[in-house]
Design a protein around this motif. Structure first.
Motif, PDB file in Angstrom:
ATOM      1  N   GLY A  42       0.794  -1.221   0.000  1.00 35.05           N
ATOM      2  CA  GLY A  42       0.000   0.000   0.000  1.00 35.05           C
ATOM      3  C   GLY A  42       0.828   1.273   0.000  1.00 35.05           C
ATOM      4  N   ALA A  43       2.155   1.135  -0.026  1.00 35.45           N
ATOM      5  CA  ALA A  43       3.023   2.315  -0.058  1.00 35.45           C
ATOM      6  C   ALA A  43       2.842   3.051  -1.379  1.00 35.45           C
ATOM      7  N   PRO A  44       2.994   4.368  -1.378  1.00 28.90           N
ATOM      8  CA  PRO A  44       2.775   5.116  -2.618  1.00 28.90           C
ATOM      9  C   PRO A  44       3.798   4.781  -3.699  1.00 28.90           C
ATOM     10  N   HIS A  45       3.306   4.733  -4.932  1.00 24.77           N
ATOM     11  CA  HIS A  45       4.183   4.473  -6.073  1.00 24.77           C
ATOM     12  C   HIS A  45       4.957   5.734  -6.422  1.00 24.77           C
ATOM     13  N   LYS A  46       4.253   6.817  -6.661  1.00 20.23           N
ATOM     14  CA  LYS A  46       4.849   8.134  -6.899  1.00 20.23           C
ATOM     15  C   LYS A  46       4.024   9.148  -6.125  1.00 20.23           C
ATOM     16  N   THR A  47       4.683  10.069  -5.453  1.00 27.92           N
ATOM     17  CA  THR A  47       3.947  11.038  -4.655  1.00 27.92           C
ATOM     18  C   THR A  47       3.718  12.357  -5.382  1.00 27.92           C
ATOM     19  N   ASN A  48       4.505  12.656  -6.408  1.00 28.48           N
ATOM     20  CA  ASN A  48       4.424  13.945  -7.114  1.00 28.48           C
ATOM     21  C   ASN A  48       4.517  15.098  -6.122  1.00 28.48           C
ATOM     22  N   PHE A  49       5.489  15.000  -5.221  1.00 35.22           N
ATOM     23  CA  PHE A  49       5.611  15.959  -4.132  1.00 35.22           C
ATOM     24  C   PHE A  49       5.873  17.374  -4.638  1.00 35.22           C
ATOM     25  N   LEU A  50       6.678  17.532  -5.656  1.00 35.14           N
ATOM     26  CA  LEU A  50       6.981  18.869  -6.181  1.00 35.14           C
ATOM     27  C   LEU A  50       5.733  19.539  -6.737  1.00 35.14           C
ATOM     28  N   LYS A  51       4.967  18.810  -7.525  1.00 35.61           N
ATOM     29  CA  LYS A  51       3.743  19.353  -8.104  1.00 35.61           C
ATOM     30  C   LYS A  51       2.746  19.719  -7.005  1.00 35.61           C
ATOM     31  N   LYS A  52       2.617  18.858  -6.005  1.00 33.99           N
ATOM     32  CA  LYS A  52       1.672  19.129  -4.920  1.00 33.99           C
ATOM     33  C   LYS A  52       2.147  20.277  -4.035  1.00 33.99           C
ATOM     34  N   SER A  53       3.447  20.419  -3.863  1.00 33.60           N
ATOM     35  CA  SER A  53       3.937  21.532  -3.054  1.00 33.60           C
ATOM     36  C   SER A  53       3.747  22.867  -3.777  1.00 33.60           C
ATOM     37  N   ILE A  54       3.846  22.868  -5.096  1.00 34.22           N
ATOM     38  CA  ILE A  54       3.579  24.092  -5.861  1.00 34.22           C
ATOM     39  C   ILE A  54       2.104  24.463  -5.747  1.00 34.22           C
ATOM     40  N   TRP A  55       1.224  23.474  -5.875  1.00 34.90           N
ATOM     41  CA  TRP A  55      -0.207  23.732  -5.709  1.00 34.90           C
ATOM     42  C   TRP A  55      -0.523  24.209  -4.301  1.00 34.90           C
ATOM     43  N   ALA A  56       0.128  23.604  -3.298  1.00 33.98           N
ATOM     44  CA  ALA A  56      -0.096  24.030  -1.914  1.00 33.98           C
ATOM     45  C   ALA A  56       0.352  25.471  -1.718  1.00 33.98           C
ATOM     46  N   THR A  57       1.438  25.854  -2.353  1.00 30.19           N
ATOM     47  CA  THR A  57       1.927  27.230  -2.257  1.00 30.19           C
ATOM     48  C   THR A  57       0.936  28.213  -2.875  1.00 30.19           C
ATOM     49  N   VAL A  58       0.419  27.881  -4.035  1.00 25.14           N
ATOM     50  CA  VAL A  58      -0.522  28.775  -4.720  1.00 25.14           C
ATOM     51  C   VAL A  58      -1.836  28.884  -3.937  1.00 25.14           C
ATOM     52  N   ILE A  59      -2.381  27.750  -3.540  1.00 24.26           N
ATOM     53  CA  ILE A  59      -3.662  27.750  -2.828  1.00 24.26           C
ATOM     54  C   ILE A  59      -3.537  28.459  -1.489  1.00 24.26           C
ATOM     55  N   SER A  60      -2.457  28.190  -0.752  1.00 28.16           N
ATOM     56  CA  SER A  60      -2.302  28.830   0.554  1.00 28.16           C
ATOM     57  C   SER A  60      -2.036  30.331   0.405  1.00 28.16           C
ATOM     58  N   ALA A  61      -1.415  30.758  -0.686  1.00 29.39           N
ATOM     59  CA  ALA A  61      -1.220  32.188  -0.914  1.00 29.39           C
ATOM     60  C   ALA A  61      -2.560  32.887  -1.129  1.00 29.39           C
ATOM     61  N   VAL A  62      -3.461  32.239  -1.856  1.00 32.92           N
ATOM     62  CA  VAL A  62      -4.796  32.812  -2.067  1.00 32.92           C
ATOM     63  C   VAL A  62      -5.561  32.856  -0.747  1.00 32.92           C
ATOM     64  N   LEU A  63      -5.507  31.766   0.025  1.00 29.04           N
ATOM     65  CA  LEU A  63      -6.174  31.747   1.326  1.00 29.04           C
ATOM     66  C   LEU A  63      -5.584  32.793   2.266  1.00 29.04           C
ATOM     67  N   TRP A  64      -4.255  32.939   2.241  1.00 24.95           N
ATOM     68  CA  TRP A  64      -3.599  33.925   3.106  1.00 24.95           C
ATOM     69  C   TRP A  64      -4.014  35.338   2.715  1.00 24.95           C
ATOM     70  N   ALA A  65      -4.107  35.600   1.427  1.00 28.85           N
ATOM     71  CA  ALA A  65      -4.523  36.931   0.981  1.00 28.85           C
ATOM     72  C   ALA A  65      -5.938  37.244   1.453  1.00 28.85           C
ATOM     73  N   GLY A  66      -6.809  36.259   1.407  1.00 28.45           N
ATOM     74  CA  GLY A  66      -8.164  36.458   1.908  1.00 28.45           C
ATOM     75  C   GLY A  66      -8.188  36.714   3.404  1.00 28.45           C
ATOM     76  N   CYS A  67      -7.421  35.946   4.151  1.00 29.86           N
ATOM     77  CA  CYS A  67      -7.336  36.158   5.605  1.00 29.86           C
ATOM     78  C   CYS A  67      -6.712  37.512   5.923  1.00 29.86           C
ATOM     79  N   ALA A  68      -5.683  37.892   5.194  1.00 23.85           N
ATOM     80  CA  ALA A  68      -5.040  39.188   5.431  1.00 23.85           C
ATOM     81  C   ALA A  68      -6.004  40.333   5.133  1.00 23.85           C
ATOM     82  N   TYR A  69      -6.809  40.186   4.090  1.00 28.27           N
ATOM     83  CA  TYR A  69      -7.807  41.212   3.788  1.00 28.27           C
ATOM     84  C   TYR A  69      -8.814  41.337   4.929  1.00 28.27           C
ATOM     85  N   LEU A  70      -9.272  40.203   5.449  1.00 30.83           N
ATOM     86  CA  LEU A  70     -10.240  40.232   6.546  1.00 30.83           C
ATOM     87  C   LEU A  70      -9.653  40.859   7.801  1.00 30.83           C
TER      88      LEU A  70
END
Length: 89
Positions: A42-70
């Motif tokens: 059941g161990a992962p075959h490929k994690t695509n960690f780089l792609k997921k970390s880039i998406w996490a960076t983009v999504i969290s930047a949008v969430l942070w901007a919304g929180c900062a605005y509030l």
């Protein structure tokens, strides 16, 4: 919100987003048909960690901007937050 608070808020949002994204699209070694000796099927075959970390960076930047605005825009203040415990009581 000061600089330290902004950095901490971004770090919390980034890790929260990353933990949400990690299981999405995950393929196990058993499903891929390539089980490495000595590992669980059941161990992962490929994690695509780089792609997921880039998406996490983009999504969290949008969430942070919304929180900062509030927070910085004065939509709600510290006094408003201090009164939220009255809803529970």
């Amino acid at each position: 919100m000061n600089l330290t608070g902004g950095i901490v808020l971004y770090a919390v949002l980034w890790f929260l987003t990353m933990f949400v994204l990690l299981p999405i699209g995950l393929v196990s070694q058993e499903e891929a048909g390539e089980i490495v000796p000595g590992t669980h099927a059941g161990a992962p075959h490929k994690t695509n960690f780089l792609k997921k970390s880039i998406w996490a960076t983009v999504i969290s930047a949008v969430l942070w901007a919304g929180c900062a605005y509030l927070i910085l825009g004065g939509v709600f203040t510290r006094e408003d937050v201090m009164g939220w415990d009255q809803f529970i009581r």
